[in-house]
Design a protein around this motif. Structure first.
Motif, PDB file in Angstrom:
ATOM      1  N   PHE A  88       0.695  -1.109  -0.091  1.00 54.75           N
ATOM      2  CA  PHE A  88      -0.023  -0.075  -0.008  1.00 54.75           C
ATOM      3  C   PHE A  88       0.889   1.172  -0.144  1.00 54.75           C
ATOM      4  O   PHE A  88       0.831   2.283  -0.819  1.00 54.75           O
ATOM      5  CB  PHE A  88      -0.870  -0.019   1.198  1.00 54.75           C
ATOM      6  CG  PHE A  88      -1.912   1.079   1.063  1.00 54.75           C
ATOM      7  CD1 PHE A  88      -3.126   1.059   0.531  1.00 54.75           C
ATOM      8  CD2 PHE A  88      -1.832   2.112   2.035  1.00 54.75           C
ATOM      9  CE1 PHE A  88      -4.005   2.094   0.447  1.00 54.75           C
ATOM     10  CE2 PHE A  88      -2.621   3.275   1.747  1.00 54.75           C
ATOM     11  CZ  PHE A  88      -3.912   3.206   1.253  1.00 54.75           C
ATOM     12  N   CYS A  93       2.050   6.658  -6.819  1.00 56.80           N
ATOM     13  CA  CYS A  93       1.073   7.650  -7.272  1.00 56.80           C
ATOM     14  C   CYS A  93       1.576   9.066  -6.840  1.00 56.80           C
ATOM     15  O   CYS A  93       1.172   9.952  -7.841  1.00 56.80           O
ATOM     16  CB  CYS A  93      -0.160   7.155  -6.628  1.00 56.80           C
ATOM     17  SG  CYS A  93      -1.051   5.918  -7.306  1.00 56.80           S
ATOM     18  N   ALA A 115      -2.058   3.122  -8.123  1.00 55.47           N
ATOM     19  CA  ALA A 115      -3.512   2.929  -7.894  1.00 55.47           C
ATOM     20  C   ALA A 115      -3.815   1.531  -7.711  1.00 55.47           C
ATOM     21  O   ALA A 115      -4.918   1.227  -6.844  1.00 55.47           O
ATOM     22  CB  ALA A 115      -4.352   3.861  -8.657  1.00 55.47           C
ATOM     23  N   GLY A 116      -3.621   0.780  -8.507  1.00 54.53           N
ATOM     24  CA  GLY A 116      -4.117  -0.802  -8.767  1.00 54.53           C
ATOM     25  C   GLY A 116      -3.579  -1.515  -7.478  1.00 54.53           C
ATOM     26  O   GLY A 116      -4.335  -2.109  -6.835  1.00 54.53           O
ATOM     27  N   MET A 170      -2.959  -0.120  -4.455  1.00 55.27           N
ATOM     28  CA  MET A 170      -3.373   0.473  -3.332  1.00 55.27           C
ATOM     29  C   MET A 170      -4.968  -0.197  -3.214  1.00 55.27           C
ATOM     30  O   MET A 170      -5.179  -0.464  -2.080  1.00 55.27           O
ATOM     31  CB  MET A 170      -3.602   2.063  -3.405  1.00 55.27           C
ATOM     32  CG  MET A 170      -2.287   2.763  -3.318  1.00 55.27           C
ATOM     33  SD  MET A 170      -2.240   4.381  -3.208  1.00 55.27           S
ATOM     34  CE  MET A 170      -3.176   4.812  -1.846  1.00 55.27           C
ATOM     35  N   ARG A 171      -5.522  -0.217  -4.448  1.00 60.09           N
ATOM     36  CA  ARG A 171      -6.922  -0.887  -4.508  1.00 60.09           C
ATOM     37  C   ARG A 171      -7.073  -2.328  -4.034  1.00 60.09           C
ATOM     38  O   ARG A 171      -7.947  -2.761  -3.348  1.00 60.09           O
ATOM     39  CB  ARG A 171      -7.294  -0.636  -6.009  1.00 60.09           C
ATOM     40  CG  ARG A 171      -8.588  -1.445  -6.459  1.00 60.09           C
ATOM     41  CD  ARG A 171      -9.906  -0.915  -5.562  1.00 60.09           C
ATOM     42  NE  ARG A 171     -11.215  -1.449  -5.782  1.00 60.09           N
ATOM     43  CZ  ARG A 171     -11.449  -2.675  -5.198  1.00 60.09           C
ATOM     44  NH1 ARG A 171     -10.863  -3.180  -4.142  1.00 60.09           N
ATOM     45  NH2 ARG A 171     -12.655  -3.342  -5.613  1.00 60.09           N
ATOM     46  N   ILE A 172      -5.956  -3.095  -4.621  1.00 60.75           N
ATOM     47  CA  ILE A 172      -5.838  -4.436  -4.015  1.00 60.75           C
ATOM     48  C   ILE A 172      -5.820  -4.496  -2.546  1.00 60.75           C
ATOM     49  O   ILE A 172      -6.242  -5.545  -1.961  1.00 60.75           O
ATOM     50  CB  ILE A 172      -4.804  -5.168  -4.955  1.00 60.75           C
ATOM     51  CG1 ILE A 172      -5.185  -5.270  -6.442  1.00 60.75           C
ATOM     52  CG2 ILE A 172      -4.469  -6.518  -4.376  1.00 60.75           C
ATOM     53  CD1 ILE A 172      -4.365  -5.968  -7.287  1.00 60.75           C
ATOM     54  N   TYR A 218      -6.178  -2.101   0.042  1.00 61.73           N
ATOM     55  CA  TYR A 218      -6.668  -1.290   0.817  1.00 61.73           C
ATOM     56  C   TYR A 218      -7.527  -1.855   2.046  1.00 61.73           C
ATOM     57  O   TYR A 218      -7.450  -1.596   3.182  1.00 61.73           O
ATOM     58  CB  TYR A 218      -7.411  -0.171   0.344  1.00 61.73           C
ATOM     59  CG  TYR A 218      -8.807  -0.491   0.132  1.00 61.73           C
ATOM     60  CD1 TYR A 218      -9.673  -0.206   0.805  1.00 61.73           C
ATOM     61  CD2 TYR A 218      -9.175  -1.060  -1.329  1.00 61.73           C
ATOM     62  CE1 TYR A 218     -11.112  -0.503   0.248  1.00 61.73           C
ATOM     63  CE2 TYR A 218     -10.421  -1.231  -1.566  1.00 61.73           C
ATOM     64  CZ  TYR A 218     -11.351  -1.128  -0.832  1.00 61.73           C
ATOM     65  OH  TYR A 218     -12.724  -1.329  -1.094  1.00 61.73           O
TER      66      TYR A 218
END
Length: 141
Positions: A83, A90, A126-127, A129-131, A133
């Motif tokens: 993360f 980013c 961003a991907g 972080m999305r996975i 979070y």
């Protein structure tokens, strides 16, 4: 009687609000790029040390964690490192995108390849972080 004006007096022109906003955005982007480089080196080296060290220690049987090593839902350290790495990526690439669009085609930073690479990097960060979070938020509570 009005005193004669001197020709060497200079009155700087007033800056418009849009010029001040663009200047502020540019300063924030420059700080973001300058901050992201050492931060990325620190985060990636720590992440690599965790990955390599954990794999070696687990393979040798020296360390056996109570969770599945390198599992997204179980390994909190892996999720946090991922993360933070994604957030740092980013920050850096988003700042580069902002600088590229502020230059309006002038300078070294504004070309199609650098903008494309920055968008790819931003999407990757961003991907990641999305996975991760969900695990990061679950570890906070």
């Amino acid at each position: 009687m009005v005193p004669p004006s001197r020709s060497d007096d200079f009155d700087p022109p007033g800056r418009s609000p849009s010029t001040r906003i663009a200047g502020t955005v540019e300063r924030v982007c420059v700080v973001g790029v300058r901050l992201s480089i050492p931060l990325l080196l620190l985060v990636v080296s720590s992440f690599a040390a965790y990955l390599v060290g954990g794999y070696v220690l687990t393979s040798l049987g020296v360390w056996s964690p109570g969770y599945t090593f390198l599992s997204l839902p179980e390994d909190v350290y892996f999720a946090w490192f991922s993360f933070i790495s994604g957030g740092t990526i980013c920050l850096g690439t988003g700042s580069l995108i902002g600088l590229a669009f502020l230059t309006e085609g002038e300078g070294q930073i504004h070309n199609e390849i650098s903008i494309l690479a920055s968008f790819v990097g931003f999407g990757f960060g961003a991907g990641v972080m999305r996975i991760t979070y969900a695990t990061v938020l679950a570890s906070l509570s």
